[in-house]
Design an enzyme around this catalytic site. Sequence first.
Site, PDB file in Angstrom:
ATOM      1  N   GLU A 245      24.468 -44.133  36.012  1.00  0.00           N
ATOM      2  CA  GLU A 245      25.058 -44.005  37.134  1.00  0.00           C
ATOM      3  C   GLU A 245      23.931 -45.041  38.605  1.00  0.00           C
ATOM      4  OE1 GLU A 245      28.095 -43.327  38.021  1.00  0.00           O
ATOM      5  OE2 GLU A 245      29.004 -41.687  36.732  1.00  0.00           O
ATOM      6  N   CYS A 279      24.467 -42.940  46.768  1.00  0.00           N
ATOM      7  CA  CYS A 279      25.587 -43.915  46.364  1.00  0.00           C
ATOM      8  C   CYS A 279      27.263 -43.939  46.235  1.00  0.00           C
ATOM      9  CB  CYS A 279      25.161 -43.789  44.634  1.00  0.00           C
ATOM     10  SG  CYS A 279      25.919 -42.434  44.140  1.00  0.00           S
TER      11      CYS A 279
HETATM   12  C1  UN1 Z   1      28.983 -37.047  46.972  1.00  0.00           C
HETATM   13  O1  UN1 Z   1      29.599 -37.760  47.577  1.00  0.00           O
HETATM   14  O2  UN1 Z   1      29.195 -35.875  47.284  1.00  0.00           O
HETATM   15  O3  UN1 Z   1      23.532 -40.067  44.264  1.00  0.00           O
HETATM   16  C2  UN1 Z   1      28.250 -37.184  46.021  1.00  0.00           C
HETATM   17  C3  UN1 Z   1      24.774 -40.208  44.520  1.00  0.00           C
HETATM   18  C4  UN1 Z   1      26.575 -39.809  44.352  1.00  0.00           C
HETATM   19  C5  UN1 Z   1      25.992 -38.352  44.532  1.00  0.00           C
HETATM   20  C6  UN1 Z   1      27.424 -38.319  45.730  1.00  0.00           C
HETATM   21  N1  UN1 Z   1      26.035 -39.875  42.554  1.00  0.00           N
HETATM   22  O4  UN1 Z   1      25.171 -40.361  46.210  1.00  0.00           O
END
Ligand code: UN1
Length: 476
Positions: A245, A279
């Site tokens: 991710e 993200c």
């Molecule tokens: C969210 O927006 O609720 O690293 C989670 C990050 C993502 C998680 C976002 N994997 O921002």
Amino acid sequence: MKPLLIGGEWVTTSHGLPNVNPSDVSDIVDVHAQAGRSEAEAAIAAATAAAPAWGRTDPQTRSDILHRAGEEVLRRADELGRLLAREEGKVLRDAIAEVARAGRILRYFAGEPLRTGGQFLPSVRPGVNIEITREPVGVVGIITPWNFPMAIPAWKIAPALAWGNTVVFKPAELAPGCAWALADILQRAGLPAGVLNLLTGPGSVVGQTMLDDARVDAISFTGSQATGARVMAASAPLQRKVQLEMGGKNPLVVLDDADLDRAVAAAVDGAYFSTGQRCTASSRLIVTERIHDRFVSAVAERLAGLRTGHALEDGTDIGPVVDEAQLRIDEAAIARARAQGGSLRVGGDRVTQATEGFFLSPALITETTSDMAINREEVFGPVASVIRVRDYDEALATANETDFGLCAGICTESLKYASDFKRNARAGMVMVNLPTAGVDYHVPFGGTRASSFGPREQGAFAAEFYSSVKTAYTAS
Ligand code: UN1
């Protein structure tokens, strides 16, 4: 000094790294033991040794442990939320909410060992039956970022354990406190020795040792694109399962017919809350002509009214950036956007507070175009850009003009445009009249192209990564 967890033992090392509060650099939250190569190898050996027995435990045992851990996380949400706010800089309200989310994730996955079924089918050959079952993958390496230091470890570790895997967990160096608390809670909840191992330490040593070791059967990683590529490259010769991710440059489209208040709320929350360090952040605001000026003025006005400051202080809306290096990256991105023709409408200033921290007021950059770096590269800070477009078709095309594909949002009252956008936005997650950030924990999470690789995270879909399918044929 907070120790490592290896083979069920808390192990200290000669070298410790301070965990610094980004709202107040004079506040050292704790010091964490730093693992080296030998500790990382010992953790992998412990996880390898524990894997066969843990993979055979009955579902009730796995369920009970995850449930107990989830209950403790929820019971201690205020205390752990303070720890999270202190080490990462997320404002207290959001930090407590993240901890509660982690607790609920653990409870959700406590149900999965009991729910996971298989299939029984007749073969195409007479007298033969087929069973399809799920088995553990083995040793899972989990590498997590600093921006959700409690929720992301929970949503990787809980399914790994639920489906009978053992874990080597390497949290981000910038936020090891929540990781330590989570490991402690899971260990006390009853995990056998070696099932969960915690390695605080540098990515270049600990992460690299995990990447190089063939005993690590799978790696789930959340972090930067560059590191994601390294995880994948190192895993290719080993034919290791990977789940990545990575970044996002998520568009939020605002159409002329949008409910203005709703659109402004979605943009401000999606782009700036959690200091834009998500993200899933709505970093590109793509706005059609007739609502553009009203939207920009309303967002600028909201931003000017937000308070940037210490994450633990009442009334703070935007906490600090995580550290000095990230602050410089944010400032450089703003400067580059201006140099390329963008106009800084509001924010982007270092904010002075009673404590020394990394405070940056939320920045809105208007008059930008898709080819500018600000609309191509992830910033990971309280910075968003506005792109003016003619109509829906241009908005959709612009939204898709990115290498990333994590989330895409649209604000409109039109069913026709909302439906079209859900179908044609090139992203793993689509939001209508909502911020792109802030997702549920029981449904698939993940993106396409440069944002994600491998099976989805979260909810029942997590089984695809954390288990392996077996097809058994029996002649009767
Ligand atoms: C969210 O927006 O609720 O690293 C989670 C990050 C993502 C998680 C976002 N994997 O921002």
